[in-house]
Design an enzyme around this catalytic site. Sequence first.
Site, PDB file in Angstrom:
ATOM      1  N   LYS A   1       0.828  -1.210   0.000  1.00 29.26           N
ATOM      2  CA  LYS A   1       0.000   0.000   0.000  1.00 29.26           C
ATOM      3  C   LYS A   1       0.860   1.257   0.000  1.00 29.26           C
ATOM      4  CE  LYS A   1      -3.637  -2.627   2.224  1.00 29.26           C
ATOM      5  NZ  LYS A   1      -4.260  -3.060   3.492  1.00 29.26           N
TER       6      LYS A   1
ATOM      7  N   GLN B   1      -4.401  -1.583   9.602  1.00 32.49           N
ATOM      8  CA  GLN B   1      -4.234  -2.916   9.047  1.00 32.49           C
ATOM      9  C   GLN B   1      -4.779  -3.974  10.008  1.00 32.49           C
ATOM     10  OE1 GLN B   1      -3.017  -3.643   5.905  1.00 32.49           O
ATOM     11  NE2 GLN B   1      -3.657  -5.727   6.337  1.00 32.49           N
TER      12      GLN B   1
ATOM     13  N   ASP C   1     -10.957   2.428   3.788  1.00 32.45           N
ATOM     14  CA  ASP C   1     -11.205   0.987   3.735  1.00 32.45           C
ATOM     15  C   ASP C   1     -12.698   0.697   3.732  1.00 32.45           C
ATOM     16  OD1 ASP C   1      -9.216  -0.865   3.348  1.00 32.45           O
ATOM     17  OD2 ASP C   1      -8.567  -0.913   5.427  1.00 32.45           O
TER      18      ASP C   1
END
Length: 283
Positions: free
Chosen positions: A54, A98, A121
Amino acid sequence: MTAQLINGNLISAQLRSKIKQKVTDRVATGKKQPGLAVILVGQDPASAVYVGKKVKACEEIGFISQKKLLSDSINQSELLLEIDNLNQEPSIDGILVQLPLPEHLNTSEILETIRADKDVDCFHPYNVGKLAQRIPYLRPCTPYGVMLMLESIDLNVKGLDCVVVGASNIVGRPMALELLLKGATVTVCHKFTKNLAEHVSRAELLIVGVGIPGLVKGSWIKPGATVIDIGMNRLKSGKLTGDVEFEEAAEKASWITPVPGGVGPMTVAMLMHNTLLAAEAKD
C-alpha cells in the site's frame, strides 16, 4: 482450460495509471497531494507485506504516505489517540488500520473512531450504511474492485443468480450489497449453510471469499458461470491458492479469476481510488 482469465493485474494497473494522472493534474493546478496514513500494530509478517504494498502504491501514484508502526503492546486508549491525531491532520485524507489487530484491542471501536470521510477501507458503519441505503460514497475496496472486474468483461449482473460464499464484514456482506445495488438476485452462504454444493451449482455468478483452500469444488460449478475467487491462502509448500479448485472450475466456467493476480491487486487500487475521492471531496 475453457474459462477466460480476468486479469486483475492489468485492470488494476490501468486504474492506477488513471489515478496517477489525476494526481498530477491536481498538483499542477495548485491542489494538494492526497495523503494516506497506514497504521500497523505488531509485527505480523503477512500484514507487513500488505502495508508495504500500500505504501509503495502511494509512492508510485504520487500520494503523501505515512506509515505508523506501533508495538503490539499498545493499549486501546493509546491507539485511539493515534487515530484521533490523524483525524485532525489536514494533509491526511485517508486512514487505514491494518487488520487483524492483537486480541486485546477492540477492533470495532477502533474502526469506528476513524472519521467517516477518511475511512478509505470503508469499514465504518456510516459508509457501510450508505451502501445499504443505495447511496454509496466511499465503498469497501475488495467488493468494489470485484464490481469493476465484472464491468471489464461486460458482465451485466442485473437479474443474474449470484451466490456469495462468505459473510464477513470486510468481503461477503458488502459484496452482497454491491450486487443488490446492480439488481442481482443474491444468495449469501456461510458456515451455517446447509448443502453448499447445491447453492453453488446454480450460481451464474459465484464469488468466494472465506480463506479455506479448495473449499469450493470444481465439480460444483455451473457450466458457463463466472467465478470470482477472493481467497488468498498460502500452502505448506509456499504456493498461493484460492478458495476454489482452480483447474477443475476453469474447465466449466466461462470466466475465472486466478490466484494470485486476480482480485488482490484490485483491492490496493480501490484503496488508492477511495483516497483520491476523499481528497477531492475537500477541494
